[in-house]
Write a protein that holds these residues in place. Sequence first.
Motif, PDB file in Angstrom:
ATOM      1  N   ASP A 221       0.793  -1.228   0.000  1.00  0.00           N
ATOM      2  CA  ASP A 221       0.000   0.000   0.000  1.00  0.00           C
ATOM      3  C   ASP A 221       0.828   1.281   0.000  1.00  0.00           C
ATOM      4  O   ASP A 221       0.356   2.324  -0.449  1.00  0.00           O
ATOM      5  N   GLU A 222       2.059   1.213   0.533  1.00  0.00           N
ATOM      6  CA  GLU A 222       2.882   2.419   0.640  1.00  0.00           C
ATOM      7  C   GLU A 222       4.314   2.162   0.154  1.00  0.00           C
ATOM      8  O   GLU A 222       5.281   2.405   0.872  1.00  0.00           O
ATOM      9  N   PRO A 223       4.458   1.673  -1.072  1.00  0.00           N
ATOM     10  CA  PRO A 223       5.804   1.329  -1.556  1.00  0.00           C
ATOM     11  C   PRO A 223       6.747   2.525  -1.606  1.00  0.00           C
ATOM     12  O   PRO A 223       7.959   2.359  -1.435  1.00  0.00           O
ATOM     13  N   LYS A 224       6.225   3.722  -1.815  1.00  0.00           N
ATOM     14  CA  LYS A 224       7.096   4.894  -1.869  1.00  0.00           C
ATOM     15  C   LYS A 224       7.697   5.197  -0.500  1.00  0.00           C
ATOM     16  O   LYS A 224       8.845   5.649  -0.408  1.00  0.00           O
ATOM     17  N   VAL A 225       6.936   4.964   0.544  1.00  0.00           N
ATOM     18  CA  VAL A 225       7.456   5.161   1.895  1.00  0.00           C
ATOM     19  C   VAL A 225       8.546   4.127   2.196  1.00  0.00           C
ATOM     20  O   VAL A 225       9.599   4.455   2.752  1.00  0.00           O
ATOM     21  N   VAL A 226       8.293   2.877   1.830  1.00  0.00           N
ATOM     22  CA  VAL A 226       9.292   1.819   2.028  1.00  0.00           C
ATOM     23  C   VAL A 226      10.568   2.158   1.270  1.00  0.00           C
ATOM     24  O   VAL A 226      11.678   2.080   1.812  1.00  0.00           O
ATOM     25  N   ALA A 227      10.414   2.563   0.016  1.00  0.00           N
ATOM     26  CA  ALA A 227      11.585   2.895  -0.806  1.00  0.00           C
ATOM     27  C   ALA A 227      12.361   4.063  -0.225  1.00  0.00           C
ATOM     28  O   ALA A 227      13.600   4.055  -0.205  1.00  0.00           O
ATOM     29  N   ALA A 228      11.643   5.068   0.270  1.00  0.00           N
ATOM     30  CA  ALA A 228      12.299   6.239   0.854  1.00  0.00           C
ATOM     31  C   ALA A 228      13.079   5.865   2.107  1.00  0.00           C
ATOM     32  O   ALA A 228      14.205   6.330   2.321  1.00  0.00           O
ATOM     33  N   PHE A 229      12.499   4.999   2.934  1.00  0.00           N
ATOM     34  CA  PHE A 229      13.180   4.583   4.161  1.00  0.00           C
ATOM     35  C   PHE A 229      14.421   3.756   3.846  1.00  0.00           C
ATOM     36  O   PHE A 229      15.484   3.958   4.451  1.00  0.00           O
ATOM     37  N   VAL A 230      14.313   2.841   2.911  1.00  0.00           N
ATOM     38  CA  VAL A 230      15.454   2.005   2.531  1.00  0.00           C
ATOM     39  C   VAL A 230      16.582   2.870   1.982  1.00  0.00           C
ATOM     40  O   VAL A 230      17.745   2.757   2.410  1.00  0.00           O
ATOM     41  N   LYS A 231      16.263   3.748   1.058  1.00  0.00           N
ATOM     42  CA  LYS A 231      17.287   4.577   0.421  1.00  0.00           C
ATOM     43  C   LYS A 231      17.990   5.475   1.442  1.00  0.00           C
ATOM     44  O   LYS A 231      19.227   5.537   1.493  1.00  0.00           O
ATOM     45  N   ALA A 232      17.211   6.175   2.272  1.00  0.00           N
ATOM     46  CA  ALA A 232      17.810   7.081   3.258  1.00  0.00           C
ATOM     47  C   ALA A 232      18.642   6.314   4.280  1.00  0.00           C
ATOM     48  O   ALA A 232      19.692   6.795   4.727  1.00  0.00           O
ATOM     49  N   SER A 233      18.193   5.117   4.648  1.00  0.00           N
ATOM     50  CA  SER A 233      18.941   4.313   5.628  1.00  0.00           C
ATOM     51  C   SER A 233      20.289   3.881   5.066  1.00  0.00           C
ATOM     52  O   SER A 233      21.315   3.930   5.760  1.00  0.00           O
ATOM     53  N   MET A 234      20.310   3.459   3.808  1.00  0.00           N
ATOM     54  CA  MET A 234      21.568   3.033   3.210  1.00  0.00           C
ATOM     55  C   MET A 234      22.500   4.218   2.956  1.00  0.00           C
ATOM     56  O   MET A 234      23.720   4.102   3.097  1.00  0.00           O
ATOM     57  N   GLU A 235      21.935   5.379   2.630  1.00  0.00           N
ATOM     58  CA  GLU A 235      22.744   6.598   2.560  1.00  0.00           C
ATOM     59  C   GLU A 235      23.303   6.928   3.949  1.00  0.00           C
ATOM     60  O   GLU A 235      24.428   7.407   4.082  1.00  0.00           O
ATOM     61  N   GLY A 236      22.513   6.642   4.978  1.00  0.00           N
ATOM     62  CA  GLY A 236      22.976   6.842   6.349  1.00  0.00           C
ATOM     63  C   GLY A 236      24.166   5.963   6.673  1.00  0.00           C
ATOM     64  O   GLY A 236      25.117   6.401   7.331  1.00  0.00           O
ATOM     65  N   TRP A 237      24.148   4.728   6.188  1.00  0.00           N
ATOM     66  CA  TRP A 237      25.286   3.833   6.427  1.00  0.00           C
ATOM     67  C   TRP A 237      26.548   4.337   5.732  1.00  0.00           C
ATOM     68  O   TRP A 237      27.636   4.324   6.324  1.00  0.00           O
ATOM     69  N   LYS A 238      26.397   4.786   4.508  1.00  0.00           N
ATOM     70  CA  LYS A 238      27.561   5.323   3.801  1.00  0.00           C
ATOM     71  C   LYS A 238      28.130   6.524   4.547  1.00  0.00           C
ATOM     72  O   LYS A 238      29.349   6.649   4.725  1.00  0.00           O
ATOM     73  N   SER A 239      27.258   7.389   5.023  1.00  0.00           N
ATOM     74  CA  SER A 239      27.681   8.573   5.775  1.00  0.00           C
ATOM     75  C   SER A 239      28.329   8.197   7.107  1.00  0.00           C
ATOM     76  O   SER A 239      29.352   8.763   7.497  1.00  0.00           O
TER      77      SER A 239
END
Length: 316
Positions: free
Chosen positions: A204-222
């Motif tokens: 129902d909310e794939p854009k929210v899931v995608a946003a969380f995954v992307k930001a989290s992995m950017e967080g790991w790189k940072s």
Amino acid sequence: MFGFAMGAAQAATKVTFCTNWFAEAEHGGFYQAKATGLYKKAGLDVTIKMGGPQINGIQLLAAGQCDFYMGYPMQTIMAVYHGLPVVSVAASFQKDPQVIIAHQGVKSLASLKGKPILVSQSAYTTWWPWLENKYGFTQSQTRPYTFSVAPFLHDKNISQQGYIGSEPFMIEKGGEKPVIFLLADYGWPAYAETIVARTSMVKDEPKVVAAFVKASMEGWKSYLADPAPGNKLIKQADPKQTAAQMAFALKMMKKYKLVTGDEAAREGIGIMTAARWKKMFDFMVANKMLPASFDYKKAYDLQFIKGLDIKPASGQ
């Protein structure tokens, strides 16, 4: 990939992420994403709720008490097998941080066959059967692990389980340099620190899931580049965390490439593959944890990490 941006008058989407333990450096990418505004930039207002020994995070996720959970492949597969509506969408750690720790003079993991090893109860339904299969270890050589390194420090004849960034640090503080065997480097196939979502949210909310995954992995790189912002939040969440402990854990994560190793070096942080999930499932079937007929593919969804391509920086 999914587009998800916050309009000028649009409030950030509130989501709650439940971790698997008290705040620590091994959770650093998520705290970093919050501390540096990566979640906010992605249109998310993220609350991070710490786990602990008496907290069943995957049950909280299934019950709607959190939107995402920091999971583990075998746990997720079993949860799906038992009917829980959950699915893994990314893997922070390409390598499980599980280690066997021995004293100086031990030359190989295989040489510990028949020797006493301190092991927790949960190991018997995860990685211990793998050691039995690969090296001929037996339950008769195990001793109860009470999550203290004192018995190890007092007995040169025993080895013990641990996590790469935790028990070795405590053992070194106790005055000994341990020998460390990271099970992932010997073939143990599990991912760790996975992001698990409810199947209804993925639908129902794939854009929210995608946003969380992307930001989290950017967080790991940072976090791997400069952990200070994330560490500040970790310290606030769990004041028992020391700068020395967090620095040691980060050093070990980098040395053993928990986040950036294996497929992540080529395909980006957070990557999962069908082949790795099949290895995990095949192991579980071989050890009679699951029937071969079970559709284990319901336990993971690769759509959110395909094409992300968040490559680790040079030297990470």
